[in-house]
Design a protein around this motif. Sequence first.
Motif, PDB file in Angstrom:
ATOM      1  N   ARG A 133       6.733 -54.010   3.564  1.00  0.00           N
ATOM      2  CA  ARG A 133       5.802 -52.893   3.049  1.00  0.00           C
ATOM      3  C   ARG A 133       4.515 -52.733   3.553  1.00  0.00           C
ATOM      4  NH1 ARG A 133       7.599 -49.646  -0.733  1.00  0.00           N
ATOM      5  NH2 ARG A 133       9.006 -51.170  -1.421  1.00  0.00           N
ATOM      6  N   PRO A 134       3.744 -54.009   3.619  1.00  0.00           N
ATOM      7  CA  PRO A 134       2.369 -54.030   4.035  1.00  0.00           C
ATOM      8  C   PRO A 134       2.082 -53.718   5.476  1.00  0.00           C
ATOM      9  CG  PRO A 134       2.913 -56.224   3.112  1.00  0.00           C
ATOM     10  CD  PRO A 134       4.049 -55.133   2.847  1.00  0.00           C
ATOM     11  N   LEU A 135       3.212 -54.518   6.353  1.00  0.00           N
ATOM     12  CA  LEU A 135       3.284 -54.143   7.677  1.00  0.00           C
ATOM     13  C   LEU A 135       3.716 -52.943   7.995  1.00  0.00           C
ATOM     14  CD1 LEU A 135       5.132 -57.752   8.569  1.00  0.00           C
ATOM     15  CD2 LEU A 135       2.477 -57.090   9.168  1.00  0.00           C
ATOM     16  N   PHE A 136       4.238 -52.217   7.472  1.00  0.00           N
ATOM     17  CA  PHE A 136       4.610 -50.692   7.613  1.00  0.00           C
ATOM     18  C   PHE A 136       3.504 -49.901   7.503  1.00  0.00           C
ATOM     19  CE2 PHE A 136       5.578 -46.535   5.732  1.00  0.00           C
ATOM     20  CZ  PHE A 136       6.544 -46.089   6.901  1.00  0.00           C
ATOM     21  N   ALA A 137       2.785 -50.055   6.482  1.00  0.00           N
ATOM     22  CA  ALA A 137       1.597 -49.593   6.139  1.00  0.00           C
ATOM     23  C   ALA A 137       0.525 -49.446   7.374  1.00  0.00           C
ATOM     24  CB  ALA A 137       0.912 -49.756   5.029  1.00  0.00           C
ATOM     25  N   ALA A 138       0.469 -50.858   8.040  1.00  0.00           N
ATOM     26  CA  ALA A 138      -0.314 -51.189   9.156  1.00  0.00           C
ATOM     27  C   ALA A 138       0.146 -50.216  10.218  1.00  0.00           C
ATOM     28  CB  ALA A 138      -0.280 -52.540   9.467  1.00  0.00           C
ATOM     29  N   ALA A 139       1.575 -50.198  10.541  1.00  0.00           N
ATOM     30  CA  ALA A 139       2.106 -49.735  11.839  1.00  0.00           C
ATOM     31  C   ALA A 139       1.787 -48.104  11.578  1.00  0.00           C
ATOM     32  CB  ALA A 139       3.316 -49.873  11.744  1.00  0.00           C
ATOM     33  N   LEU A 140       1.864 -47.426  10.324  1.00  0.00           N
ATOM     34  CA  LEU A 140       1.840 -46.157  10.181  1.00  0.00           C
ATOM     35  C   LEU A 140       0.418 -45.890  10.450  1.00  0.00           C
ATOM     36  CD1 LEU A 140       2.730 -43.238   9.083  1.00  0.00           C
ATOM     37  CD2 LEU A 140       2.050 -44.132   6.915  1.00  0.00           C
ATOM     38  N   ARG A 141      -0.712 -46.626  10.194  1.00  0.00           N
ATOM     39  CA  ARG A 141      -1.928 -46.509  10.348  1.00  0.00           C
ATOM     40  C   ARG A 141      -2.185 -46.380  11.942  1.00  0.00           C
ATOM     41  NH1 ARG A 141      -5.256 -50.641   8.513  1.00  0.00           N
ATOM     42  NH2 ARG A 141      -6.849 -49.293   9.186  1.00  0.00           N
ATOM     43  N   SER A 142      -1.713 -47.280  12.391  1.00  0.00           N
ATOM     44  CA  SER A 142      -1.560 -47.435  14.182  1.00  0.00           C
ATOM     45  C   SER A 142      -1.132 -46.127  14.773  1.00  0.00           C
ATOM     46  CB  SER A 142      -0.923 -48.692  14.659  1.00  0.00           C
ATOM     47  OG  SER A 142      -0.973 -48.637  15.996  1.00  0.00           O
ATOM     48  N   HIS A 143       0.062 -45.640  14.266  1.00  0.00           N
ATOM     49  CA  HIS A 143       0.614 -44.368  14.977  1.00  0.00           C
ATOM     50  C   HIS A 143      -0.315 -43.117  14.841  1.00  0.00           C
ATOM     51  CE1 HIS A 143       4.813 -45.889  15.896  1.00  0.00           C
ATOM     52  NE2 HIS A 143       4.002 -47.067  15.747  1.00  0.00           N
ATOM     53  N   ARG A 144      -0.757 -43.323  13.324  1.00  0.00           N
ATOM     54  CA  ARG A 144      -1.744 -41.944  13.259  1.00  0.00           C
ATOM     55  C   ARG A 144      -2.803 -42.186  14.320  1.00  0.00           C
ATOM     56  NH1 ARG A 144      -1.553 -43.084   6.674  1.00  0.00           N
ATOM     57  NH2 ARG A 144       0.223 -41.496   6.197  1.00  0.00           N
ATOM     58  N   TRP A 145      -3.292 -43.419  14.381  1.00  0.00           N
ATOM     59  CA  TRP A 145      -4.401 -43.526  15.275  1.00  0.00           C
ATOM     60  C   TRP A 145      -4.195 -43.042  16.729  1.00  0.00           C
ATOM     61  CZ3 TRP A 145      -4.956 -46.058  19.745  1.00  0.00           C
ATOM     62  CH2 TRP A 145      -6.144 -46.151  20.552  1.00  0.00           C
ATOM     63  N   TRP A 146      -3.028 -43.514  17.236  1.00  0.00           N
ATOM     64  CA  TRP A 146      -2.453 -42.707  18.521  1.00  0.00           C
ATOM     65  C   TRP A 146      -2.541 -41.513  18.714  1.00  0.00           C
ATOM     66  CZ3 TRP A 146      -1.987 -45.059  23.006  1.00  0.00           C
ATOM     67  CH2 TRP A 146      -1.902 -46.514  23.039  1.00  0.00           C
ATOM     68  N   MET A 147      -2.018 -40.848  17.693  1.00  0.00           N
ATOM     69  CA  MET A 147      -1.931 -39.274  17.817  1.00  0.00           C
ATOM     70  C   MET A 147      -3.173 -38.635  17.757  1.00  0.00           C
ATOM     71  SD  MET A 147       1.402 -39.167  18.299  1.00  0.00           S
ATOM     72  CE  MET A 147       1.612 -37.584  18.305  1.00  0.00           C
ATOM     73  N   LYS A 148      -4.106 -39.142  16.870  1.00  0.00           N
ATOM     74  CA  LYS A 148      -5.284 -38.238  16.641  1.00  0.00           C
ATOM     75  C   LYS A 148      -6.314 -38.749  17.845  1.00  0.00           C
ATOM     76  CE  LYS A 148      -9.474 -38.355  13.939  1.00  0.00           C
ATOM     77  NZ  LYS A 148     -10.205 -38.670  12.480  1.00  0.00           N
ATOM     78  N   ALA A 149      -6.402 -39.945  18.248  1.00  0.00           N
ATOM     79  CA  ALA A 149      -7.248 -40.657  19.335  1.00  0.00           C
ATOM     80  C   ALA A 149      -6.723 -40.318  20.650  1.00  0.00           C
ATOM     81  CB  ALA A 149      -7.900 -41.786  19.134  1.00  0.00           C
ATOM     82  N   ARG A 150      -5.536 -40.400  21.011  1.00  0.00           N
ATOM     83  CA  ARG A 150      -5.036 -40.499  22.253  1.00  0.00           C
ATOM     84  C   ARG A 150      -4.282 -39.351  22.642  1.00  0.00           C
ATOM     85  NH1 ARG A 150      -6.240 -45.235  24.906  1.00  0.00           N
ATOM     86  NH2 ARG A 150      -8.136 -45.866  23.800  1.00  0.00           N
ATOM     87  N   ASP A 151      -3.911 -38.456  21.673  1.00  0.00           N
ATOM     88  CA  ASP A 151      -3.401 -37.017  22.042  1.00  0.00           C
ATOM     89  C   ASP A 151      -4.037 -35.947  21.075  1.00  0.00           C
ATOM     90  OD1 ASP A 151      -1.749 -35.225  23.087  1.00  0.00           O
ATOM     91  OD2 ASP A 151      -0.167 -35.505  21.640  1.00  0.00           O
TER      92      ASP A 151
END
Length: 431
Positions: A133-151
């Motif tokens: 669960r906590p690792l999923f939350a970290a991964a989700l935050r990372s994917h959100r960063w990708w979409m916002k910062a790099r697209d």
Amino acid sequence: MSDDIKLDRHDDARAILARNDRGGYTVPTDRLYPFQWNWDSAFVAMGFATFDIDRAYRELERLIEGQWEDGMIPHIVFHAPSDTYFPGADVWGTRHRIPTSGITQPPVFGMALRFIHDAAVAAGRQDALERTRPLFAAALRSHRWWMKARDPERRGLVAILHPWESGSDNSPAWDEALARVPTTTTTQIRRKDTGHVDAAMRPRDVDYQRFIHLVDTYRDCGWNPEKQWASAPFKVADVQMTGILARATADLIRLAAVLGAQDEVAELSEMHRLLTEGLGRRWRDSLRRFVSLDLVSGEDIEAPTQAGFIPLVAVTLDGQQRAAVAAEIARWCDGMVVSLPSTAPFSPAFEPKRYWRGPVWAVINWLMADGLRANAMNELAGSLERGTVWAIEQAGFCEYFDPTTGEGLGGNTFSWTAAAYLVLSRRVTDG
């Protein structure tokens, strides 16, 4: 090769992971890469999951100690000091609670997390959801960063602002875009890699000058994503990066469903749709593969590198495309002792011993095989897996391999090569 020898190689692979363990995180190899690298650790975690699930989870937990507040997972986490690598934490000048680099790497994290979770469930682990669960939350935050910062323009393609982010540092795919980057730096370049490995196997000095110019530029931006995007002299919408992100997003969708996170399922599903549609637009019939986009020049990047096939991990090809990919891969493999070369052998840029300009990488073949299997190209996937296992058994756990001879190159006792062996040899045996 006898079963006894195969068993010895499995023991060797596990011993390499133990040797490179630095206390819950794994260095790629001693001295040459003395810190924790992002996508290396994701592959390593999957290797650990074949025999030590606790340690697999711990690898990812240590990696996200370096995650930034905005969600980015840096490409290096400097858990402990070392003077055997350049550029070190002092050059990056980031302000995280733990010293890190200021750029990222391919987001294999989500793929690894699902792999480990599934292994934990299969082993009957009662704590699988609690650890995931906590690792999923970290991964989700990372994917959100990708979409916002790099697209930010919502092309459905995420961009890299530094060749190191791609993981394929000196790939011919970056030659034209990198040539526009100045060679001037405000940082004294003190290369350490060529003290550990033959310079003929490493990026050239002029490449390093441009690499460090980019570091200087983004450090001057205070590592602010919006400022970096605006000032980046190197900006490429990378199909390898986007393909890995899309595949990891699909894995997170599965985990979100298991965790009962229905809102996140919807969010990730929209993310996945955007990414796969973006990738679909990058297919080129004439080249029989996908192509990246130079966002500075607006031109397709047609250099024939392994990146053109990595989107198979995320997209579903039609019959005509599958036939085209099979024919193109056969063309690349013709005459090779080990495949798949990271640059096509018929390319003028092909160098069979120089880092990402030709050598075979076990983890790339792992991704390739996953993509081929996802597209019902099982025979070709199995061929790549068997060839990779054979190369490791013949040459050892090297960083990469000369496709023309099978010779092991780069660093030795390499962690992600050991991890690839543990995963792929199991497939070869089971298959």
